[in-house]
Write an enzyme that holds these catalytic residues in place. Structure first.
Site, short mmCIF file in Angstrom:
data_model
loop_
_atom_site.label_atom_id
_atom_site.label_comp_id
_atom_site.label_asym_id
_atom_site.label_seq_id
_atom_site.Cartn_x
_atom_site.Cartn_y
_atom_site.Cartn_z
N ASP A 12 55.83 -49.48 48.61
CA ASP A 12 55.60 -50.26 47.68
C ASP A 12 54.10 -50.79 48.04
O ASP A 12 54.20 -50.92 48.58
CB ASP A 12 56.18 -50.55 46.89
CG ASP A 12 56.23 -51.01 45.32
OD1 ASP A 12 55.44 -49.97 45.33
OD2 ASP A 12 55.84 -51.73 44.29
N HIS A 29 48.22 -43.58 48.91
CA HIS A 29 49.05 -42.18 49.48
C HIS A 29 49.04 -42.03 50.81
O HIS A 29 50.08 -42.03 51.81
CB HIS A 29 49.50 -41.30 48.05
CG HIS A 29 49.57 -41.70 46.96
ND1 HIS A 29 50.19 -43.25 46.87
CD2 HIS A 29 49.39 -42.02 45.57
CE1 HIS A 29 51.34 -43.81 45.57
NE2 HIS A 29 50.07 -42.71 44.51
N SER A 58 63.15 -40.93 40.51
CA SER A 58 63.04 -40.14 38.93
C SER A 58 61.89 -40.35 38.12
O SER A 58 61.37 -39.58 36.76
CB SER A 58 64.30 -40.67 38.33
OG SER A 58 65.64 -40.13 39.10
N LEU A 123 67.05 -39.23 65.35
CA LEU A 123 67.53 -39.80 64.22
C LEU A 123 67.76 -39.00 62.82
O LEU A 123 66.98 -37.69 63.00
CB LEU A 123 65.85 -40.85 64.18
CG LEU A 123 65.20 -41.24 62.79
CD1 LEU A 123 66.23 -42.82 62.81
CD2 LEU A 123 64.46 -41.37 62.40
C1 FPP Z 1 54.37 -46.53 45.54
O1 FPP Z 1 53.06 -46.92 45.43
C2 FPP Z 1 54.15 -45.27 46.93
C3 FPP Z 1 54.91 -43.99 46.23
C4 FPP Z 1 55.27 -44.02 44.54
C5 FPP Z 1 54.90 -43.09 46.79
C6 FPP Z 1 54.88 -42.72 48.23
C7 FPP Z 1 54.28 -41.64 49.11
C8 FPP Z 1 54.22 -42.13 50.02
C9 FPP Z 1 53.59 -43.09 50.58
C10 FPP Z 1 53.68 -40.72 51.08
C11 FPP Z 1 54.05 -39.96 51.93
C12 FPP Z 1 55.21 -39.74 51.83
C13 FPP Z 1 55.86 -38.95 52.82
C14 FPP Z 1 57.75 -38.96 53.26
C15 FPP Z 1 55.26 -37.68 53.25
P1 FPP Z 1 52.95 -47.34 44.34
O2 FPP Z 1 51.93 -46.37 44.08
O3 FPP Z 1 53.67 -48.04 43.63
O4 FPP Z 1 51.98 -48.77 44.89
P2 FPP Z 1 51.12 -49.80 42.72
O5 FPP Z 1 52.32 -50.20 43.11
O6 FPP Z 1 50.15 -50.88 44.42
O7 FPP Z 1 50.49 -49.04 42.30
#
Ligand code: FPP
Length: 241
Positions: A12, A29, A58, A123
């Site tokens: 997060d 991201h 989801s 892993l």
């Molecule tokens: C949460 O941060 C993150 C996500 C919903 C997406 C996670 C994706 C990645 C780390 C990139 C790719 C992953 C792989 C496995 C290739 P947020 O957007 O909720 O952050 P915020 O709470 O600061 O808004």
């Protein structure tokens, strides 16, 4: 040091990381993918057997369409760029979640990545996409209900083992440690059943800044915990002698 066999991670803070730098969420991201790579490396180095990452929940379908589609493109790009390297490092890649909800191109790439790495023995990297803990439990219950309807199973036979065996991570031991970055202290519908006895580690570090030092801090925290599974501390100490 007592190393967890299975580490689950809620990644997060990508959006906040980007906002703090005056960038679009997508940049956060993208930076998050680098942390994914570093985390896979350090988990393998430290002898973790299973790493499960919450990449798309989801509930994330509720985000603006442009963010959902940019995440999809990022997953596709990451698969294209990383699978061979993961394969060379003996990592087995598995995806959990409602994959039928994903776009056909992404499903194809996911299946190709799973097939390519299926025989690897290092892993195991589980990536949760379109995943929700409640969805996972409901799906398991439906599969058992079908077996009852088919006469193969009595409803009275349903127990924890049978439910566990129908979950997405049926073949995997439960996570020993859950790491959540980004400062919130909640489970957010991740692996609800499987996290029953996990140690929880919350850090304010935003996911794009999560690094090997922070991972080691979480391992250190885990190593200092005594896991009792309902027993008393004295019982656990006596069993360890
Ligand atoms: C949460 O941060 C993150 C996500 C919903 C997406 C996670 C994706 C990645 C780390 C990139 C790719 C992953 C792989 C496995 C290739 P947020 O957007 O909720 O952050 P915020 O709470 O600061 O808004």
């Amino acid at each position: 040091m007592n190393v967890p066999r299975h580490v689950a991670v809620i990644m997060d803070g990508n959006g906040r990381w980007a906002r703090a730098r005056g960038k679009a969420r997508h940049a956060g991201h993208r930076a998050g993918v680098k942390s994914v790579r570093a985390t896979v490396e350090i988990a393998a180095e430290r002898g973790v057997d299973y790493l499960t990452l919450f990449a798309f929940s989801s509930e994330n379908w509720r985000r603006p369409e442009h963010e959902v589609s940019s995440l999809r493109n990022l997953f596709l790009e990451a698969l294209r760029r990383e699978v061979e390297e993961l394969h060379r490092n003996n990592v087995r890649l598995c995806f959990i979640g409602a994959r039928e909800q994903l776009n056909a191109g992404l499903i194809k790439k996911i299946e190709a990545a799973e097939a390519r790495t299926a025989d690897n023995t290092g892993l195991t990297l589980n990536v949760a996409v379109a995943y929700g803990g409640r969805w996972d439990i409901v799906s398991a219950c439906k599969k058992l209900a079908l077996r009852v309807e088919g006469g193969e199973l009595q409803s009275g036979d349903i127990d924890e083992q049978l439910i566990s065996a129908e979950l997405q991570l049926a073949q995997v031991p439960d996570p020993d440690l859950l790491i959540r970055t980004g400062g919130e202290q909640r489970v957010s519908n991740f692996l609800l059943w499987n996290l029953a006895y996990a140690e929880l580690w919350f850090t304010d570090v935003l996911w794009p800044e999560f690094d090997k030092e922070e991972f080691d801090r979480a391992l250190e925290h885990f190593s200092n915990k005594q896991r009792r599974y309902g027993h008393t501390g004295e019982q656990v100490e006596a069993a360890e002698c």
